[in-house]
Design a protein around this motif. Structure first.
Motif, PDB file in Angstrom:
ATOM      1  N   PHE A 203       0.767  -1.031   0.031  1.00 27.15           N
ATOM      2  CA  PHE A 203       0.091   0.242   0.155  1.00 27.15           C
ATOM      3  C   PHE A 203       0.906   1.083   0.005  1.00 27.15           C
ATOM      4  CE2 PHE A 203      -2.202   3.302   2.669  1.00 27.15           C
ATOM      5  CZ  PHE A 203      -2.962   3.552   1.678  1.00 27.15           C
ATOM      6  N   GLU A 204       1.942   1.007   0.759  1.00 25.71           N
ATOM      7  CA  GLU A 204       3.003   2.429   0.788  1.00 25.71           C
ATOM      8  C   GLU A 204       3.577   2.670  -0.761  1.00 25.71           C
ATOM      9  OE1 GLU A 204       5.882   1.446   3.673  1.00 25.71           O
ATOM     10  OE2 GLU A 204       4.391   1.559   5.242  1.00 25.71           O
ATOM     11  N   GLY A 205       3.865   1.785  -1.294  1.00 20.51           N
ATOM     12  CA  GLY A 205       4.309   1.685  -2.623  1.00 20.51           C
ATOM     13  C   GLY A 205       3.306   2.048  -3.613  1.00 20.51           C
ATOM     14  N   TYR A 206       1.951   1.904  -3.618  1.00 21.84           N
ATOM     15  CA  TYR A 206       0.719   2.420  -4.123  1.00 21.84           C
ATOM     16  C   TYR A 206       0.753   3.886  -4.030  1.00 21.84           C
ATOM     17  CZ  TYR A 206      -4.163   3.075  -5.078  1.00 21.84           C
ATOM     18  OH  TYR A 206      -5.483   3.484  -5.205  1.00 21.84           O
ATOM     19  N   ARG A 207       0.745   4.354  -2.758  1.00 20.83           N
ATOM     20  CA  ARG A 207       0.812   5.714  -2.613  1.00 20.83           C
ATOM     21  C   ARG A 207       1.922   6.618  -2.962  1.00 20.83           C
ATOM     22  NH1 ARG A 207      -2.213   7.950   2.827  1.00 20.83           N
ATOM     23  NH2 ARG A 207      -2.189   9.390   1.358  1.00 20.83           N
ATOM     24  N   GLN A 208       3.090   5.868  -2.906  1.00 19.47           N
ATOM     25  CA  GLN A 208       4.353   6.457  -3.384  1.00 19.47           C
ATOM     26  C   GLN A 208       4.147   6.717  -5.009  1.00 19.47           C
ATOM     27  OE1 GLN A 208       8.012   4.317  -2.805  1.00 19.47           O
ATOM     28  NE2 GLN A 208       9.049   5.991  -3.889  1.00 19.47           N
ATOM     29  N   ALA A 209       3.700   5.822  -5.520  1.00 19.74           N
ATOM     30  CA  ALA A 209       3.743   5.946  -7.062  1.00 19.74           C
ATOM     31  C   ALA A 209       2.753   6.785  -7.441  1.00 19.74           C
ATOM     32  CB  ALA A 209       3.177   4.550  -7.801  1.00 19.74           C
ATOM     33  N   LEU A 210       1.498   6.876  -6.928  1.00 23.15           N
ATOM     34  CA  LEU A 210       0.668   8.040  -7.204  1.00 23.15           C
ATOM     35  C   LEU A 210       0.991   9.281  -6.829  1.00 23.15           C
ATOM     36  CD1 LEU A 210      -2.666   6.688  -5.716  1.00 23.15           C
ATOM     37  CD2 LEU A 210      -2.174   6.510  -7.802  1.00 23.15           C
ATOM     38  N   LYS A 211       1.765   9.641  -5.734  1.00 26.46           N
ATOM     39  CA  LYS A 211       2.308  10.878  -5.321  1.00 26.46           C
ATOM     40  C   LYS A 211       3.432  11.259  -6.319  1.00 26.46           C
ATOM     41  CE  LYS A 211       4.549  13.474  -1.608  1.00 26.46           C
ATOM     42  NZ  LYS A 211       5.110  13.074  -0.277  1.00 26.46           N
ATOM     43  N   GLU A 212       4.107  10.244  -7.012  1.00 22.44           N
ATOM     44  CA  GLU A 212       5.314  10.872  -7.755  1.00 22.44           C
ATOM     45  C   GLU A 212       4.679  11.375  -9.283  1.00 22.44           C
ATOM     46  OE1 GLU A 212       8.642   8.037  -8.253  1.00 22.44           O
ATOM     47  OE2 GLU A 212       8.887   8.258  -6.010  1.00 22.44           O
ATOM     48  N   HIS A 213       3.432  10.884  -9.403  1.00 20.71           N
ATOM     49  CA  HIS A 213       3.012  11.136 -10.804  1.00 20.71           C
ATOM     50  C   HIS A 213       1.840  12.045 -10.773  1.00 20.71           C
ATOM     51  CE1 HIS A 213       5.145   7.385 -11.763  1.00 20.71           C
ATOM     52  NE2 HIS A 213       5.217   7.736 -13.019  1.00 20.71           N
ATOM     53  N   GLY A 214       1.871  13.015  -9.381  1.00 18.87           N
ATOM     54  CA  GLY A 214       0.757  13.918  -9.254  1.00 18.87           C
ATOM     55  C   GLY A 214      -0.872  13.482  -9.369  1.00 18.87           C
ATOM     56  N   ILE A 215      -0.818  12.052  -8.728  1.00 20.68           N
ATOM     57  CA  ILE A 215      -2.411  11.532  -8.776  1.00 20.68           C
ATOM     58  C   ILE A 215      -2.663  11.675  -7.402  1.00 20.68           C
ATOM     59  CG2 ILE A 215      -3.806   9.832  -9.570  1.00 20.68           C
ATOM     60  CD1 ILE A 215      -1.595   8.790 -11.515  1.00 20.68           C
ATOM     61  N   PRO A 216      -3.769  12.187  -7.072  1.00 16.72           N
ATOM     62  CA  PRO A 216      -4.356  12.562  -5.796  1.00 16.72           C
ATOM     63  C   PRO A 216      -4.805  11.069  -5.253  1.00 16.72           C
ATOM     64  CG  PRO A 216      -5.503  14.018  -7.124  1.00 16.72           C
ATOM     65  CD  PRO A 216      -4.879  13.358  -8.158  1.00 16.72           C
ATOM     66  N   PHE A 217      -4.361  10.756  -4.123  1.00 20.52           N
ATOM     67  CA  PHE A 217      -4.836   9.624  -3.508  1.00 20.52           C
ATOM     68  C   PHE A 217      -6.213   9.636  -3.065  1.00 20.52           C
ATOM     69  CE2 PHE A 217      -5.618   7.374   0.826  1.00 20.52           C
ATOM     70  CZ  PHE A 217      -5.609   5.959   0.277  1.00 20.52           C
ATOM     71  N   ARG A 218      -7.034   8.573  -3.372  1.00 15.92           N
ATOM     72  CA  ARG A 218      -8.609   8.536  -3.016  1.00 15.92           C
ATOM     73  C   ARG A 218      -8.682   7.281  -2.134  1.00 15.92           C
ATOM     74  NH1 ARG A 218     -10.845   9.069  -8.739  1.00 15.92           N
ATOM     75  NH2 ARG A 218      -8.929   8.074  -9.204  1.00 15.92           N
ATOM     76  N   SER A 219      -9.007   7.447  -0.883  1.00 18.96           N
ATOM     77  CA  SER A 219      -9.231   6.076  -0.143  1.00 18.96           C
ATOM     78  C   SER A 219     -10.087   4.958  -0.384  1.00 18.96           C
ATOM     79  CB  SER A 219      -9.295   6.527   1.404  1.00 18.96           C
ATOM     80  OG  SER A 219     -10.565   7.471   1.314  1.00 18.96           O
ATOM     81  N   ARG A 220     -11.118   5.731  -1.149  1.00 18.36           N
ATOM     82  CA  ARG A 220     -12.337   4.755  -1.584  1.00 18.36           C
ATOM     83  C   ARG A 220     -11.996   3.914  -2.725  1.00 18.36           C
ATOM     84  NH1 ARG A 220     -13.633  10.074  -3.334  1.00 18.36           N
ATOM     85  NH2 ARG A 220     -13.390  10.632  -5.218  1.00 18.36           N
ATOM     86  N   LEU A 221     -10.645   4.031  -3.323  1.00 18.90           N
ATOM     87  CA  LEU A 221     -10.177   3.135  -4.212  1.00 18.90           C
ATOM     88  C   LEU A 221      -9.443   2.163  -3.725  1.00 18.90           C
ATOM     89  CD1 LEU A 221      -9.435   5.496  -7.490  1.00 18.90           C
ATOM     90  CD2 LEU A 221     -11.251   3.819  -7.029  1.00 18.90           C
ATOM     91  N   VAL A 222      -9.153   1.877  -2.422  1.00 20.99           N
ATOM     92  CA  VAL A 222      -8.564   1.049  -1.599  1.00 20.99           C
ATOM     93  C   VAL A 222      -9.382   0.073  -0.855  1.00 20.99           C
ATOM     94  CG1 VAL A 222      -6.782   0.525   0.009  1.00 20.99           C
ATOM     95  CG2 VAL A 222      -6.373   2.309  -1.459  1.00 20.99           C
ATOM     96  N   LYS A 223      -9.548  -0.989  -1.187  1.00 21.47           N
ATOM     97  CA  LYS A 223     -10.457  -2.099  -0.622  1.00 21.47           C
ATOM     98  C   LYS A 223      -9.510  -3.297  -0.003  1.00 21.47           C
ATOM     99  CE  LYS A 223     -13.915  -0.013  -2.600  1.00 21.47           C
ATOM    100  NZ  LYS A 223     -14.973   0.662  -1.516  1.00 21.47           N
ATOM    101  N   GLU A 224      -9.963  -3.667   1.239  1.00 19.18           N
ATOM    102  CA  GLU A 224      -9.313  -4.735   1.921  1.00 19.18           C
ATOM    103  C   GLU A 224     -10.121  -6.152   1.855  1.00 19.18           C
ATOM    104  OE1 GLU A 224      -8.697  -5.619   6.546  1.00 19.18           O
ATOM    105  OE2 GLU A 224      -7.902  -3.691   5.808  1.00 19.18           O
ATOM    106  N   VAL A 225      -9.668  -7.191   1.298  1.00 17.33           N
ATOM    107  CA  VAL A 225      -9.914  -8.395   1.321  1.00 17.33           C
ATOM    108  C   VAL A 225      -9.182  -9.484   2.147  1.00 17.33           C
ATOM    109  CG1 VAL A 225     -10.910  -8.024  -0.849  1.00 17.33           C
ATOM    110  CG2 VAL A 225      -8.716  -9.147  -0.832  1.00 17.33           C
ATOM    111  N   PRO A 226      -9.620 -10.793   2.761  1.00 22.19           N
ATOM    112  CA  PRO A 226      -8.880 -11.596   3.126  1.00 22.19           C
ATOM    113  C   PRO A 226      -7.613 -12.104   2.401  1.00 22.19           C
ATOM    114  CG  PRO A 226     -10.927 -11.968   3.523  1.00 22.19           C
ATOM    115  CD  PRO A 226     -11.105 -11.015   2.384  1.00 22.19           C
ATOM    116  N   ALA A 227      -6.410 -12.505   2.991  1.00 23.22           N
ATOM    117  CA  ALA A 227      -5.579 -13.081   2.330  1.00 23.22           C
ATOM    118  C   ALA A 227      -5.337 -14.078   1.433  1.00 23.22           C
ATOM    119  CB  ALA A 227      -4.217 -12.958   3.258  1.00 23.22           C
TER     120      ALA A 227
END
Length: 348
Positions: A203-227
């Motif tokens: 998830f940290e990598g997900y956010r880092q990539a968005l930030k570096e490309h100037g894309i706002p993070f939207r929590s509603r696009l992150v869903k948790e499922v069992p492993a």
């Protein structure tokens, strides 16, 4: 076993407090190691008997030499990722004269504790464990009882242990950066439970990539499922329903915590008449198809399962043989790599 029963179990830590020796010295004395004097060994054994050290643990600790067995405790052996790792561990350990046996926990902490005790009852020389990480009690128990162990695939940043993991943050970053390079800005992440270290770091990598490309993070696009991927289809259906109600919830690509979750998502989308590579792009994590003949190649992140498995065995054997001191730990991060398949398309 209840938490109360666990607390009543006399551990190596208890004996260390009673005698003034370190846990490492206690463990080696109970295994009759020559680097501990005979007088010290006898004193420690006497105290262990007086403290009524748990029968299964005492039997294990007092054994002479080694049993040349290793327990491998994994979360979900129905996942090919774990099955492949087990095969690699088994084959590599055999080269050093060790026999391995597998215990599946189904990502359940209590089943994990029972597996650890079962392994100790079998007098194993060490344990390779992919921890459930619901809490740290089982790791604390392992540390206190002195059983040599190595964590694989997941780790506790706040706890000093031997471990080998892939660079999950890098893997998450690589996956999302690739999707962005292919023209996607609205990326749904189907993540594992956030108490799992690999889920947090991806998830940290997900956010880092968005930030570096100037894309706002939207929590509603992150869903948790069992492993284990159970319930993934329901979560994805809800995400699709939200997308239909509001463009703000729209997404064009999916980054899945694992290949198993990615394949489940793929199946769910196809049931709805949607096509991967046309209607949605999809990328997973683990590269399980590296050992499986699958006709449709999933774009994914390779965690180098073979290297991780053999490194875990190497670390464990060093711990078993006493090559690491009590305060020295083998901690290995293995960089990941993007594997381009057929499931990510350019978004025009």
């Amino acid at each position: 076993m209840s938490a109360e029963t666990r607390k009543k179990t006399a551990t190596l830590k208890d004996i260390a407090v009673a005698t003034g020796f370190s846990i490492n010295t206690i463990s080696r004395a109970l295994r009759d190691k020559d680097d501990i004097s005979a007088a010290t060994r006898e004193k420690i054994k006497r105290v262990a008997r007086e403290m009524n050290h748990a029968t299964n643990m005492l039997a294990s600790s007092l054994r002479l030499g080694y049993t040349n067995t290793i327990a491998v405790i994994l979360g979900d052996v129905s996942n090919p990722h774990f099955a492949i790792m087990m095969k690699e561990i088994e084959e590599y350990a055999r080269k050093f004269g060790y026999i391995t046996f597998l215990v599946n926990t189904n990502e359940d902490a209590e089943a994990e504790f029972q597996a650890i005790q079962a392994a100790q009852n079998k007098h194993v020389d060490g344990i390779i464990l992919c921890p459930t990480q619901v809490d740290g009690r089982n790791i604390a128990y392992l540390r206190e009882t002195g059983t040599p162990f190595v964590l694989i695939g997941r780790h506790f940043p706040e706890v000093e242990t031997d471990f080998v993991v892939c660079n999950d943050r890098l893997g998450g970053y690589q996956a999302v950066s690739y999707l962005i390079a292919m023209g996607h800005r609205d990326i749904l992440m189907l993540n594992g439970p956030t108490f799992i270290s690999s889920a947090r770091e991806r998830f940290e990598g997900y956010r880092q990539a968005l930030k570096e490309h100037g894309i706002p993070f939207r929590s509603r696009l992150v869903k948790e499922v069992p492993a284990t991927a159970d319930g993934c289809e329901l979560v994805l259906q809800e995400a699709l329903a939200q997308r239909e109600k509001s463009p703000e919830h729209g997404f064009t690509a999916i980054f899945a915590f694992s290949d198993m979750i990615a394949w489940t998502a793929w199946t769910c989308l196809e049931k709805r008449g949607l096509t991967i590579g046309r209607d949605y792009s999809l990328i997973g994590f683990d590269h399980i198809q590296s050992r499986l003949a699958i006709p449709y190649q999933l774009s994914t992140i390779s965690s180098y399962k073979s290297h991780m498995s053999t490194t875990a065995v190497d670390l464990l054997l060093k711990r078993i043989k006493g090559e690491y001191s009590e305060n020295k730990f083998g901690q290995v991060f293995i960089d990941t790599a993007l594997v381009e398949g057929e499931t990510v398309a350019h978004r025009k």
